[in-house]
Design a protein around this motif. Structure first.
Motif, PDB file in Angstrom:
ATOM      1  N   UNK A  24       1.104   2.486  12.054  1.00 27.00           N
ATOM      2  CA  UNK A  24       1.002   2.314  13.493  1.00 27.00           C
ATOM      3  C   UNK A  24       0.775   0.846  13.837  1.00 27.00           C
ATOM      4  N   UNK A  25       1.208   0.479  15.031  1.00 24.66           N
ATOM      5  CA  UNK A  25       0.978  -0.871  15.525  1.00 24.66           C
ATOM      6  C   UNK A  25      -0.517  -1.158  15.516  1.00 24.66           C
ATOM      7  N   UNK A  26      -0.922  -2.246  14.861  1.00 20.21           N
ATOM      8  CA  UNK A  26      -2.331  -2.609  14.769  1.00 20.21           C
ATOM      9  C   UNK A  26      -2.998  -2.206  13.477  1.00 20.21           C
ATOM     10  N   UNK A  27      -2.380  -1.316  12.679  1.00 14.09           N
ATOM     11  CA  UNK A  27      -2.961  -0.935  11.390  1.00 14.09           C
ATOM     12  C   UNK A  27      -3.017  -2.139  10.452  1.00 14.09           C
ATOM     13  N   UNK A  28      -4.140  -2.315   9.788  1.00 11.84           N
ATOM     14  CA  UNK A  28      -4.235  -3.365   8.781  1.00 11.84           C
ATOM     15  C   UNK A  28      -3.530  -2.904   7.510  1.00 11.84           C
ATOM     16  N   UNK A  29      -2.828  -3.832   6.853  1.00 11.81           N
ATOM     17  CA  UNK A  29      -2.096  -3.483   5.639  1.00 11.81           C
ATOM     18  C   UNK A  29      -2.122  -4.646   4.659  1.00 11.81           C
ATOM     19  N   UNK A  30      -1.749  -4.341   3.433  1.00  8.51           N
ATOM     20  CA  UNK A  30      -1.503  -5.339   2.391  1.00  8.51           C
ATOM     21  C   UNK A  30      -0.007  -5.330   2.139  1.00  8.51           C
ATOM     22  N   UNK A  31       0.594  -6.506   1.979  1.00  7.48           N
ATOM     23  CA  UNK A  31       2.039  -6.603   1.783  1.00  7.48           C
ATOM     24  C   UNK A  31       2.331  -7.088   0.368  1.00  7.48           C
ATOM     25  N   UNK A  32       3.247  -6.399  -0.318  1.00  9.77           N
ATOM     26  CA  UNK A  32       3.597  -6.746  -1.692  1.00  9.77           C
ATOM     27  C   UNK A  32       5.106  -6.884  -1.812  1.00  9.77           C
ATOM     28  N   UNK A  33       5.535  -7.749  -2.739  1.00 10.08           N
ATOM     29  CA  UNK A  33       6.960  -7.892  -3.011  1.00 10.08           C
ATOM     30  C   UNK A  33       7.436  -6.643  -3.735  1.00 10.08           C
ATOM     31  N   UNK A  34       8.518  -6.059  -3.268  1.00 12.24           N
ATOM     32  CA  UNK A  34       9.072  -4.864  -3.891  1.00 12.24           C
ATOM     33  C   UNK A  34      10.165  -5.286  -4.864  1.00 12.24           C
ATOM     34  N   UNK A  35       9.866  -5.220  -6.152  1.00 11.93           N
ATOM     35  CA  UNK A  35      10.835  -5.646  -7.142  1.00 11.93           C
ATOM     36  C   UNK A  35      10.589  -4.894  -8.440  1.00 11.93           C
ATOM     37  N   UNK A  36      11.622  -4.751  -9.273  1.00  4.73           N
ATOM     38  CA  UNK A  36      11.458  -4.005 -10.516  1.00  4.73           C
ATOM     39  C   UNK A  36      10.776  -4.800 -11.615  1.00  4.73           C
ATOM     40  N   UNK A  37      10.637  -6.128 -11.442  1.00  5.70           N
ATOM     41  CA  UNK A  37      10.056  -6.941 -12.501  1.00  5.70           C
ATOM     42  C   UNK A  37       8.576  -6.654 -12.664  1.00  5.70           C
ATOM     43  N   UNK A  60       6.743  -4.033   0.335  1.00  3.94           N
ATOM     44  CA  UNK A  60       6.075  -2.744   0.456  1.00  3.94           C
ATOM     45  C   UNK A  60       4.831  -2.876   1.324  1.00  3.94           C
ATOM     46  N   UNK A  61       4.679  -1.957   2.261  1.00  5.35           N
ATOM     47  CA  UNK A  61       3.524  -1.930   3.152  1.00  5.35           C
ATOM     48  C   UNK A  61       2.493  -0.975   2.563  1.00  5.35           C
ATOM     49  N   UNK A  62       1.339  -1.516   2.152  1.00  9.64           N
ATOM     50  CA  UNK A  62       0.323  -0.735   1.437  1.00  9.64           C
ATOM     51  C   UNK A  62      -0.979  -0.698   2.230  1.00  9.64           C
ATOM     52  N   UNK A  63      -1.726   0.406   2.158  1.00  7.98           N
ATOM     53  CA  UNK A  63      -3.032   0.445   2.818  1.00  7.98           C
ATOM     54  C   UNK A  63      -4.033  -0.421   2.074  1.00  7.98           C
ATOM     55  N   UNK A  64      -5.020  -0.999   2.773  1.00  7.49           N
ATOM     56  CA  UNK A  64      -6.055  -1.790   2.095  1.00  7.49           C
ATOM     57  C   UNK A  64      -6.797  -0.955   1.061  1.00  7.49           C
ATOM     58  N   UNK A  65      -7.360  -1.631   0.089  1.00  6.95           N
ATOM     59  CA  UNK A  65      -8.086  -0.933  -0.972  1.00  6.95           C
ATOM     60  C   UNK A  65      -9.232  -0.107  -0.378  1.00  6.95           C
ATOM     61  N   UNK A  66      -9.344   1.128  -0.842  1.00  2.00           N
ATOM     62  CA  UNK A  66     -10.403   2.014  -0.377  1.00  2.00           C
ATOM     63  C   UNK A  66     -10.036   2.828   0.843  1.00  2.00           C
ATOM     64  N   UNK A  67      -8.869   2.560   1.459  1.00  2.15           N
ATOM     65  CA  UNK A  67      -8.438   3.306   2.637  1.00  2.15           C
ATOM     66  C   UNK A  67      -7.252   4.185   2.246  1.00  2.15           C
ATOM     67  N   UNK A  68      -7.456   5.480   2.234  1.00  3.76           N
ATOM     68  CA  UNK A  68      -6.376   6.389   1.823  1.00  3.76           C
ATOM     69  C   UNK A  68      -5.408   6.624   2.965  1.00  3.76           C
ATOM     70  N   UNK A  69      -4.138   6.452   2.683  1.00  3.24           N
ATOM     71  CA  UNK A  69      -3.067   6.789   3.609  1.00  3.24           C
ATOM     72  C   UNK A  69      -1.958   7.487   2.832  1.00  3.24           C
ATOM     73  N   UNK A  70      -1.554   8.642   3.299  1.00  3.68           N
ATOM     74  CA  UNK A  70      -0.480   9.379   2.655  1.00  3.68           C
ATOM     75  C   UNK A  70       0.851   8.681   2.879  1.00  3.68           C
ATOM     76  N   UNK A  71       1.746   8.799   1.907  1.00  2.00           N
ATOM     77  CA  UNK A  71       3.083   8.222   2.054  1.00  2.00           C
ATOM     78  C   UNK A  71       3.898   8.955   3.115  1.00  2.00           C
ATOM     79  N   UNK A  72       3.359  10.051   3.644  1.00  3.35           N
ATOM     80  CA  UNK A  72       4.021  10.775   4.734  1.00  3.35           C
ATOM     81  C   UNK A  72       3.510  10.344   6.099  1.00  3.35           C
ATOM     82  N   UNK A  73       2.461   9.512   6.126  1.00  2.17           N
ATOM     83  CA  UNK A  73       1.901   9.055   7.393  1.00  2.17           C
ATOM     84  C   UNK A  73       2.637   7.816   7.895  1.00  2.17           C
ATOM     85  N   UNK A  74       2.801   7.744   9.211  1.00  2.00           N
ATOM     86  CA  UNK A  74       3.465   6.593   9.818  1.00  2.00           C
ATOM     87  C   UNK A  74       2.499   5.405   9.913  1.00  2.00           C
TER      88      UNK A  74
END
Length: 348
Positions: free
Chosen positions: A150-163, A134-148
């Motif tokens: 973009x190349x160069x955007x900083x993100x946090x990456x998490x494992x997507x799993x039901x556990x 899952x591609x998540x915005x950094x803490x404190x930076x709001x991004x809507x799930x409807x927003x694309x």
């Protein structure tokens, strides 16, 4: 002496689309928005190959990744849909479709697809249900799930799993805002642990095919290794914004500041109808960090590149000066110049 250079478009130029090829980067000190380090896979033939990181100037192999949708999402027509914040992505090595690829044996996503079963990111056959992230915005930076994204955007990456976090011996309340299996670094490897240790990364789009346009923001690179290095190891920068300050070259790994320039039309070409910058066009280079736009006697600002014939180098001044863009080896070329093509500047 002629120094070959290229003009690479800066980040934040386009939305990331399903199927795009990217690099994954880290290290954004001193406003280095491209990152000083790059992720790569340490083997393309062995299952269980690990995702590692090294400085960009080391030019590692297998550092290009393709962003694919999970099977339940399906592949959008022509890959024209963008990847949005909180989307789940499957990460495949770009060399996935070479002689090691066997779709029937490996699954629809190929034979070198990211997994996180053992705490680190490793690569092997995708199977029928490949891991997704899952591609998540950094803490404190709001991004809507409807927003694309973009190349160069900083993100946090998490494992997507039901556990849950409890399945990993972690109380979910203690995991932080991004969850219990979030990307961080240990010993130059990408690990996944609770979100209190999360780090920021970015994807940079690596297709350099877009034509350069007037007023584009670019970085100027040099020192291209014969091994196919198209990005260059050195970057043009300036120590400060004072008049007559020479422009210098430095290793990208040193994260020099003031490396961003704008490509402007000379006054004589103002209002030209051509959208792209063509071979043999004249351009004015403006330092992007220039905050003074008035009192300079011209419409471009106070920090314009000029050629000092005494020092035989480029410096800054308030005087508009144009440089012709020429092709290497004297080859006559026509049409648009594309991001990443090797050129040289000729002082007029």
């Amino acid at each position: 002496m002629i120094i070959l250079i290229n003009l690479l478009l800066e980040f934040l130029e386009k939305d990331l689309l399903w199927g795009d090829y990217t690099t994954m980067n880290f290290g954004f000190q001193n406003n280095n928005l491209r990152g000083s380090s790059i992720f790569y896979v340490n083997s393309i033939t062995d299952d269980g190959a690990e995702m590692k990181i090294m400085p960009k100037f080391a030019n590692p192999k297998f550092a290009s990744f393709q962003l694919l949708p999970p099977l339940e999402k399906g592949v959008p027509a022509s890959h024209k849909e963008c990847i949005k914040w909180t989307d789940s992505v499957v990460i495949s090595v770009k060399n996935n479709h070479d002689e090691w690829n066997n779709e029937r044996a490996c699954g629809l996503h190929g034979c070198k697809v990211a997994d996180a079963s053992f705490g680190t990111m490793t690569f092997g056959p995708s199977g029928s249900d490949p891991a997704s992230f899952t591609i998540l915005p950094p803490f404190g930076l709001f991004r809507s799930s409807e927003q694309c994204v973009r190349s160069g955007d900083k993100f946090v990456i998490a494992v997507n799993e039901p556990t849950s976090g409890a399945d990993h011996g972690v109380d979910t309340k203690e995991c932080g805002n991004h969850g219990c299996r979030v990307g961080t670094l240990h010993e130059n490897k990408l690990y996944f642990e609770d979100g209190r240790h999360s780090l920021m990364f970015n994807f940079n789009h690596i297709k350099r095919s877009r034509a350069l346009k007037w007023d584009d923001h670019v970085v100027i690179n040099s020192w291209f290794e014969p091994t196919g290095d198209v990005l260059g190891r050195e970057i043009l920068y300036t120590d400060n914004q004072d008049d007559n300050t020479p422009l210098k070259w430095d290793y990208k790994s040193n994260n020099p500041v003031r490396t961003s320039f704008r490509l402007l039309q000379p006054r004589a070409f103002d209002g030209a109808t051509e959208d792209c910058i063509s071979w043999n066009d004249s351009v004015v280079l403006k330092l992007n960090n220039d905050v003074t736009e008035s009192g300079c006697g011209n419409k471009y600002g106070c920090r314009l590149a000029s050629f000092d014939w005494n020092l035989y180098t480029m410096t800054f001044s308030k005087q508009e000066e144009a440089f012709k863009i020429r092709s290497i080896n004297g080859i006559q070329r026509f049409g648009c110049i594309r991001s990443g093509e090797q050129i040289y500047f000729e002082a007029e």
